[in-house]
Structure formats: C-alpha cells, structure tokens
Design an enzyme around this catalytic site. Structure first.
Site, short mmCIF file in Angstrom:
data_model
loop_
_atom_site.label_atom_id
_atom_site.label_comp_id
_atom_site.label_asym_id
_atom_site.label_seq_id
_atom_site.Cartn_x
_atom_site.Cartn_y
_atom_site.Cartn_z
N SER A 1 0.85 -1.18 0.00
CA SER A 1 0.00 0.00 0.00
C SER A 1 0.89 1.23 0.00
O SER A 1 2.00 1.22 0.57
CB SER A 1 -0.90 0.02 1.24
OG SER A 1 -1.58 1.25 1.36
N TYR B 1 -2.00 -0.24 10.35
CA TYR B 1 -2.10 -0.73 8.98
C TYR B 1 -0.88 -0.31 8.17
O TYR B 1 -0.27 -1.10 7.46
CB TYR B 1 -3.38 -0.18 8.34
CG TYR B 1 -3.54 -0.53 6.88
CD1 TYR B 1 -3.99 -1.78 6.51
CD2 TYR B 1 -3.21 0.39 5.88
CE1 TYR B 1 -4.13 -2.11 5.16
CE2 TYR B 1 -3.35 0.07 4.55
CZ TYR B 1 -3.81 -1.19 4.19
OH TYR B 1 -3.93 -1.50 2.87
#
Length: 245
Positions: free
Chosen positions: A131, A144
């Site tokens: 990501s 995250y």
C-alpha cells in the site's frame, strides 16, 4: 499453479478473475468467507481453500492442502488483509494484534512455507499486496501502515537473498481502491482525492508482476511521486501532509 489469498472479495477476487481470463494459470483460492470464496471459485474455475490466515494452524493446513492439490505452487499472490481506522490512542489491543496477524505475520509465514519449493526448482513468483500507506504513512491508520511498511522491507530483503535463485519477489502498492475494505474496517472513505481506482486495475498490475518479476508497481502509477517525495525530501512531504491531510 498460483495461490491467491484474500480471494473471496476485493483485490484478491479481482486477481483471481484476471488470472482466470488469461488462461495460463490454474488457481488455488483462499479466503475466510466460504460462501463468497465458492462464488469466486465457480466464476474462475479455481479450487477454494477456505482458511483464516490469522490462525497459525490454518495457514499451515493451507500450504499443505495447496501442495496436495497441485504438487507445487509456482506463484503466491498474498492479497489477504484487514484494516482499522482511527486514533492509535483509542485502538483496542485486540485489533492491533489482528491487523498485525493478518497483514504481516500470516504473509511472512505463508511465504516461508511455500518459498523453499520455489527455491529448489529455481523458479517462482511471490507478489505481495502492499500500500502507499506503507511508503508514506497515513493519519489514522498507524498500524495498517506499519504492516505494509514491514512487507516492503521484507520484500527488499528477500530480493537480495534470492537474487541468484530465479525466484522473483514483487510488490504491488495501490493507493485507494474501490473495494469493501473501507466498510469492513468501520470507516468509509470520504476524501474527494485521490479517487478510488477499480480493483481490476490492481489485478492488472499483479498480472504484469507475475509475468515480468518487476520489483514494485504503484497503482495508479502517479502514486510513485508521493513515495519518491517522501524518500527524497521527507520534511517537505510532511509539511504538505500536515496541511492537506
């Protein structure tokens, strides 16, 4: 034979459909939701292997079942992942453990279980779904982002280690993707920019990574710019991030 985790929805399901359309891959599909996983398997002709990868015993069984079904796994697309959004100071300890377990620990252990066969055959592909958050950090997604940064360091380290082996490690690093991910983490995506990209666009990048072994691919490609700025001028990047979020 390709094993795709997180294949019951979102990016993983799009990857399964993209590889099935290519016709060159036989598919083993993993996900936690057996009903949705069966639907994807029916559409793609893949073999459903339901398992919760947060459970160490379940991921060991998954690796064993994958090898029983196919005799070998030539490619792993590690797409399983969960999120949590909000201030880190209010994040429950259990949720910290869950995000770490699914996004980072499970992926590392599954690669560890399947990589020796690839090294022995001197060929194979591992594609990790990272990501942009792991490259630049994102407000309200500290854990995250940490898991995705960990995957990036893991991928780099493996590339050095495996350079002579013929096994290639790739990372696909999306920005915002139009999937149920945001609803499931409990905080819908509300920003006007950047606009979410279709999951199929990420799946196309995964397909290219499997074919070429390219180390990193940002989706969309312009997402490489903030990552570059963060690395070359971190002070400037942080000032802009504080101002524009």
């Amino acid at each position: 034979m390709a094993l795709v985790t997180g294949a019951s929805s979102g990016i993983g399901a799009a990857v399964a459909e993209r590889l099935a359309a290519d016709g060159d891959w036989r598919l083993l599909l993993n996900g936690r939701d057996e009903g949705r996983l069966m639907e994807v398997a029916t559409r793609t002709g893949g073999v459903p292997l339901a398992a919760d990868l947060a459970d160490p015993r379940a991921r060991e069984r998954l690796a064993e079942e994958a090898l029983v079904h196919s005799g070998r796994v030539d490619a792993l697309v590690a797409g399983a992942g969960i999120g949590w959004a909000g201030p880190f100071t209010t994040m429950p300890h259990r949720d910290i453990d869950d995000v770490l377990a699914v996004n980072l620990n499970a992926t590392l252990h599954l690669v560890r279980l399947l990589l020796p066969g690839m090294v022995e055959r001197r060929c194979g592909r591992v594609v990790l779904i990272g990501s942009l958050a792991g490259s630049v950090g994102v407000r309200g997604e500290a854990v995250y982002a940490a898991t995705k940064a960990g995957l990036a360091a893991f991928a780099d380290s493996l590339r050095y280690e495996l350079a002579p082996s013929g096994v290639r490690i790739s990372m696909v690093l999306p920005g915002v993707v139009d999937t149920p991910f945001f609803q499931r983490r409990g905080a819908p995506y509300r920003r006007e920019r950047p606009r979410p990209v279709p999951a199929l666009q990420v799946a196309d990048a995964v397909y290219r990574a499997l074919r070429t072994g390219r180390p990193n691919a940002f989706v969309p490609s312009w997402m490489a710019m903030p990552a570059w700025l963060h690395g070359t001028a971190p002070g400037v990047f942080r000032s802009l991030a504080q101002r524009f979020g």
